[in-house]
Structures are given as C-alpha cells and as structure tokens.
Write a protein that holds these residues in place. Structure first.
Motif, mmCIF file in Angstrom:
data_model
loop_
_atom_site.group_PDB
_atom_site.id
_atom_site.type_symbol
_atom_site.label_atom_id
_atom_site.label_comp_id
_atom_site.label_asym_id
_atom_site.label_seq_id
_atom_site.Cartn_x
_atom_site.Cartn_y
_atom_site.Cartn_z
ATOM 1 N N THR A 163 0.843 -1.196 0.000
ATOM 2 C CA THR A 163 0.000 0.000 0.000
ATOM 3 C C THR A 163 0.878 1.247 0.000
ATOM 4 O OG1 THR A 163 -1.633 -1.224 1.311
ATOM 5 C CG2 THR A 163 -1.928 1.168 1.151
ATOM 6 N N TYR A 164 1.917 1.237 0.839
ATOM 7 C CA TYR A 164 2.847 2.357 0.944
ATOM 8 C C TYR A 164 4.277 1.837 1.022
ATOM 9 C CZ TYR A 164 -1.451 4.459 2.827
ATOM 10 O OH TYR A 164 -2.744 4.863 3.025
ATOM 11 N N THR A 165 5.176 2.595 0.406
ATOM 12 C CA THR A 165 6.605 2.289 0.471
ATOM 13 C C THR A 165 7.345 3.601 0.686
ATOM 14 O OG1 THR A 165 6.346 0.411 -1.015
ATOM 15 C CG2 THR A 165 8.549 1.303 -0.806
ATOM 16 N N HIS A 166 8.382 3.554 1.512
ATOM 17 C CA HIS A 166 9.145 4.771 1.808
ATOM 18 C C HIS A 166 10.602 4.395 2.017
ATOM 19 C CE1 HIS A 166 9.252 8.996 2.997
ATOM 20 N NE2 HIS A 166 9.968 8.673 4.070
ATOM 21 N N GLU A 167 11.503 5.234 1.501
ATOM 22 C CA GLU A 167 12.929 4.975 1.651
ATOM 23 C C GLU A 167 13.492 5.788 2.801
ATOM 24 O OE1 GLU A 167 15.186 5.333 -1.965
ATOM 25 O OE2 GLU A 167 13.585 4.389 -3.118
ATOM 26 N N GLY A 168 14.406 5.175 3.533
ATOM 27 C CA GLY A 168 15.100 5.852 4.612
ATOM 28 C C GLY A 168 16.598 5.675 4.450
ATOM 29 N N VAL A 169 17.343 6.740 4.761
ATOM 30 C CA VAL A 169 18.795 6.713 4.631
ATOM 31 C C VAL A 169 19.402 7.335 5.881
ATOM 32 C CG1 VAL A 169 20.783 7.540 3.304
ATOM 33 C CG2 VAL A 169 18.672 6.933 2.124
ATOM 34 N N ASN A 170 20.462 6.730 6.365
ATOM 35 C CA ASN A 170 21.240 7.309 7.447
ATOM 36 C C ASN A 170 22.537 7.810 6.803
ATOM 37 O OD1 ASN A 170 22.762 7.972 9.654
ATOM 38 N ND2 ASN A 170 22.525 6.013 10.689
ATOM 39 N N PRO A 171 22.594 9.100 6.460
ATOM 40 C CA PRO A 171 23.763 9.606 5.735
ATOM 41 C C PRO A 171 25.066 9.522 6.530
ATOM 42 C CG PRO A 171 22.279 11.410 6.329
ATOM 43 C CD PRO A 171 21.596 10.132 6.699
ATOM 44 N N SER A 172 24.982 9.444 7.855
ATOM 45 C CA SER A 172 26.211 9.410 8.650
ATOM 46 C C SER A 172 26.958 8.087 8.515
ATOM 47 C CB SER A 172 25.917 9.715 10.116
ATOM 48 O OG SER A 172 25.091 8.737 10.684
ATOM 49 N N CYS A 173 26.251 7.004 8.142
ATOM 50 C CA CYS A 173 26.956 5.724 8.018
ATOM 51 C C CYS A 173 26.627 4.984 6.724
ATOM 52 C CB CYS A 173 26.648 4.833 9.216
ATOM 53 S SG CYS A 173 24.940 4.320 9.292
ATOM 54 N N GLY A 174 25.656 5.447 5.978
ATOM 55 C CA GLY A 174 25.327 4.807 4.714
ATOM 56 C C GLY A 174 24.271 3.724 4.782
ATOM 57 N N GLU B 76 17.262 4.007 14.965
ATOM 58 C CA GLU B 76 16.055 4.768 14.637
ATOM 59 C C GLU B 76 15.668 4.726 13.166
ATOM 60 O OE1 GLU B 76 15.260 8.570 17.404
ATOM 61 O OE2 GLU B 76 16.999 8.770 16.090
ATOM 62 N N LEU B 77 16.563 4.304 12.292
ATOM 63 C CA LEU B 77 16.331 4.437 10.853
ATOM 64 C C LEU B 77 14.978 3.876 10.409
ATOM 65 C CD1 LEU B 77 17.256 5.257 8.025
ATOM 66 C CD2 LEU B 77 18.483 3.087 7.877
ATOM 67 N N ALA B 78 14.689 2.641 10.706
ATOM 68 C CA ALA B 78 13.423 2.040 10.278
ATOM 69 C C ALA B 78 12.236 2.752 10.911
ATOM 70 C CB ALA B 78 13.394 0.553 10.638
ATOM 71 N N TRP B 79 12.365 3.096 12.177
ATOM 72 C CA TRP B 79 11.262 3.725 12.914
ATOM 73 C C TRP B 79 10.955 5.107 12.352
ATOM 74 C CZ3 TRP B 79 9.140 0.829 17.012
ATOM 75 C CH2 TRP B 79 9.840 -0.345 17.328
ATOM 76 N N ARG B 80 12.007 5.886 12.051
ATOM 77 C CA ARG B 80 11.797 7.214 11.467
ATOM 78 C C ARG B 80 11.189 7.079 10.076
ATOM 79 N NH1 ARG B 80 16.165 9.514 10.089
ATOM 80 N NH2 ARG B 80 17.665 8.026 10.861
ATOM 81 N N THR B 81 11.631 6.084 9.320
ATOM 82 C CA THR B 81 11.118 5.872 7.966
ATOM 83 C C THR B 81 9.621 5.557 8.006
ATOM 84 O OG1 THR B 81 13.297 5.093 7.253
ATOM 85 C CG2 THR B 81 11.420 4.505 5.859
ATOM 86 N N LEU B 82 9.221 4.646 8.880
ATOM 87 C CA LEU B 82 7.804 4.297 9.003
ATOM 88 C C LEU B 82 6.992 5.494 9.484
ATOM 89 C CD1 LEU B 82 5.474 2.249 8.927
ATOM 90 C CD2 LEU B 82 6.079 1.648 11.288
ATOM 91 N N GLU B 83 7.497 6.189 10.480
ATOM 92 C CA GLU B 83 6.774 7.346 11.013
ATOM 93 C C GLU B 83 6.571 8.402 9.924
ATOM 94 O OE1 GLU B 83 7.218 10.668 14.566
ATOM 95 O OE2 GLU B 83 8.585 8.967 14.548
ATOM 96 N N GLU B 84 7.615 8.712 9.164
ATOM 97 C CA GLU B 84 7.507 9.694 8.065
ATOM 98 C C GLU B 84 6.461 9.231 7.048
ATOM 99 O OE1 GLU B 84 11.429 9.978 6.415
ATOM 100 O OE2 GLU B 84 12.235 10.967 8.208
#
Length: 152
Positions: free
Chosen positions: A33-44, A135-143
């Motif tokens: 239904t929804y897809t969202h990308e998340g990136v942690n630029p500090s470590c890749g 936090e990466l996955a959690w922030r991605t889902l929340e956004e």
C-alpha cells in the motif's frame, strides 16, 4: 569495564543476533500500500520500508529491504513484527516511543514493554553514535504514515 562496553556486550545477545541473521520481515513485498525509503547519511545504512494496509485500516503486513549495520537491520526486523495489526496512529505512537527510548528520554520499563522485543535496544541510549542506526526504520515508518495521514 564501563557501562558503555557492558551495554554493547549485552546488546549482541542471541535474541538480537537472530533478528540480524534470520530476519522474518526482510523481503520484497508485492502489492504494498505504501513504500518509503530511509537513509542514514552518517553511516550509509539504507532501507526501503513497505506496508500493506488491511481493510480495517490496520497494518496487515510490514517488510523492509536494504543494507546496514546489525543494529539497523535488527531494529527494522523487530519494528516490522511489532507493527502488524496496529493502526497508523498506534504505529506512529510506538515509533515516537522508540525514539524517546534510544535517546534516553524514556526509561520506564512498564512503558517500554509496549515495544516488545525492540525494548532490548534500550542500551543504545548509551551509544550516541548508534542512535541513528537504531532509529532508521522507525523514522522511515513514522515519516511514511504521517505523510499518508496528511493526504487522507
């Protein structure tokens, strides 16, 4: 040994490593239904998180793909498991609670019980450089869910 080292040693326990080595939710989801990308630029670390919503408005299925450190991958797997059956509002609340836990803002075990397996990542609060990993996955889902809520 200081507390930080003890926290790291305790973190990589068999239950944690099972989420890393045998993730249940790391796969390509068809008909998301929804897809969202998340990136942690500090470590890749990068991940793409997907959910399929059920007719009753709850999350019917959750999955992720991507790469990153053990903490980001285990955290994504734990979060995916926790979110199945939750409404978007419940999921956002849990994402916020997780963020408060890993930043050291919430430490009450009775409250953190809501996070189920993910509560084992509580010691991340003693490792500031790893908070963004957890936090990466959690922030991605929340956004993703907050963006969908604004469109509804």
């Amino acid at each position: 040994m200081d507390n930080k080292a003890a926290g790291v040693t305790g973190l990589y326990n068999p239950e944690f490593m099972d989420h890393v080595q045998h993730p249940d939710y790391k796969y390509q989801m068809d008909d998301a239904t929804y897809t969202h990308e998340g990136v942690n630029p500090s470590c890749g670390d990068e991940l793409t998180f997907s959910v399929r919503m059920a007719d009753d408005g709850t999350i019917d299925e959750a999955a992720y793909q991507g790469h990153g450190c053990a903490i980001s991958q285990a955290s994504a797997d734990m979060m995916s498991d926790l979110m199945v059956g939750k409404t978007p509002e419940e999921a956002i609340k849990l994402c916020k609670l997780f963020g408060q836990m890993v930043r050291g803002e919430e430490s009450d075990d009775d409250i953190l019980d809501e996070l189920e397996d993910a509560a084992m990542l509580k010691d991340i609060s003693h490792m500031p450089a790893r908070v963004k990993c957890a936090e990466l996955a959690w922030r991605t889902l929340e956004e993703m869910l907050e963006a969908q809520g604004q469109q509804a």
